[in-house]
Design a protein around this motif. Structure first.
Motif, short mmCIF file in Angstrom:
data_model
loop_
_atom_site.label_atom_id
_atom_site.label_comp_id
_atom_site.label_asym_id
_atom_site.label_seq_id
_atom_site.Cartn_x
_atom_site.Cartn_y
_atom_site.Cartn_z
N SER A 2 0.80 -1.22 0.00
CA SER A 2 0.00 0.00 0.00
C SER A 2 0.83 1.27 0.00
CB SER A 2 -0.94 0.02 1.22
OG SER A 2 -1.82 -1.08 1.19
N LEU A 3 2.16 1.15 0.04
CA LEU A 3 3.04 2.32 0.17
C LEU A 3 2.91 3.25 -1.02
CD1 LEU A 3 5.18 3.42 2.18
CD2 LEU A 3 6.92 2.42 0.67
N GLU A 4 2.61 4.52 -0.73
CA GLU A 4 2.49 5.54 -1.78
C GLU A 4 3.59 6.58 -1.71
OE1 GLU A 4 -1.37 7.26 -1.48
OE2 GLU A 4 -2.43 5.36 -1.81
N GLU A 5 4.19 6.76 -0.53
CA GLU A 5 5.23 7.78 -0.37
C GLU A 5 6.29 7.29 0.60
OE1 GLU A 5 4.03 11.90 0.04
OE2 GLU A 5 5.43 12.15 1.70
N MET A 6 7.55 7.42 0.21
CA MET A 6 8.66 7.06 1.09
C MET A 6 9.71 8.15 1.04
SD MET A 6 10.92 3.55 1.46
CE MET A 6 11.66 3.55 -0.19
#
Length: 195
Positions: free
Chosen positions: A110-114
């Motif tokens: 689900s990662l959208e921003e790192m």
């Protein structure tokens, strides 16, 4: 938001804090200035260790960002893999050195921003760039804190990936630039997707 800056005493146990049943409904976790006895920089390893066994079912944003940029970049972050695997985690913000950052092949569904700020001599950039995150839209890595450069051969494999179908914004700081790098990037499938 939680923070601890009393270097005279041990920091509260992250495991004990996360054991509170109310954490089941927590959507954002922001940790600031987490100092521990006999260590002058923030040390977030206990938090990552606790999250390996304590799943926060509603967590969407994980933020370890100390107020002092120098202190934050020299913080110790612990293992990231288990946090990135969280089924709902959409955003990770980390100022510090991800020790034991064995991220090759880690699925972050689900990662959208790192965003990671660290140092080139400690951040395993090649590992951070191998995370499999099909929904990743924004990626920011700054590993140039000590004035070191990241060699372009560390980032070239990333630019040849064709699975980052959602990536729109990319910022890599501290990468050594040369003509060979620009020539190879001209045909990168990643660059063609960026806005």
């Amino acid at each position: 938001d939680v923070g601890h800056s009393d270097v005279a005493n041990e920091a509260p146990s992250p495991a004990n804090l996360l054991a509170d049943p109310r954490c089941d409904h927590m959507r954002e976790l922001h940790v600031r200035i987490w100092l521990v006895k006999s260590y002058e920089r923030s040390d977030y390893r206990g938090w990552f260790q606790a999250m390996e066994t304590r799943v926060l079912p509603a967590l969407e944003w994980l933020d370890f960002d100390a107020g002092d940029p120098k202190q934050a970049r020299e913080a110790r972050a612990g293992r990231l893999a288990s946090a990135l695997r969280h089924p709902l985690l959409r955003k990770l913000t980390l100022m510090g050195t991800p020790k034991d950052a064995d991220l090759g092949g880690v699925e972050a569904p689900s990662l959208e921003e790192m965003k990671i700020w660290s140092a080139a001599d400690e951040l395993r950039l090649d590992q951070a760039l191998k995370v499999r995150a099909p929904k990743l839209k924004r990626l920011f890595l700054d590993a140039g804190w000590h004035g070191d450069f990241i060699e372009h051969d560390q980032v070239l494999p990333f630019f040849q990936r064709d699975d980052l179908i959602s990536l729109e914004h990319l910022e890599l700081r501290g990468v050594r630039l040369d003509e060979d790098l620009f020539a190879r990037l001209a045909h990168s499938p990643v660059l063609r997707r960026l806005k």
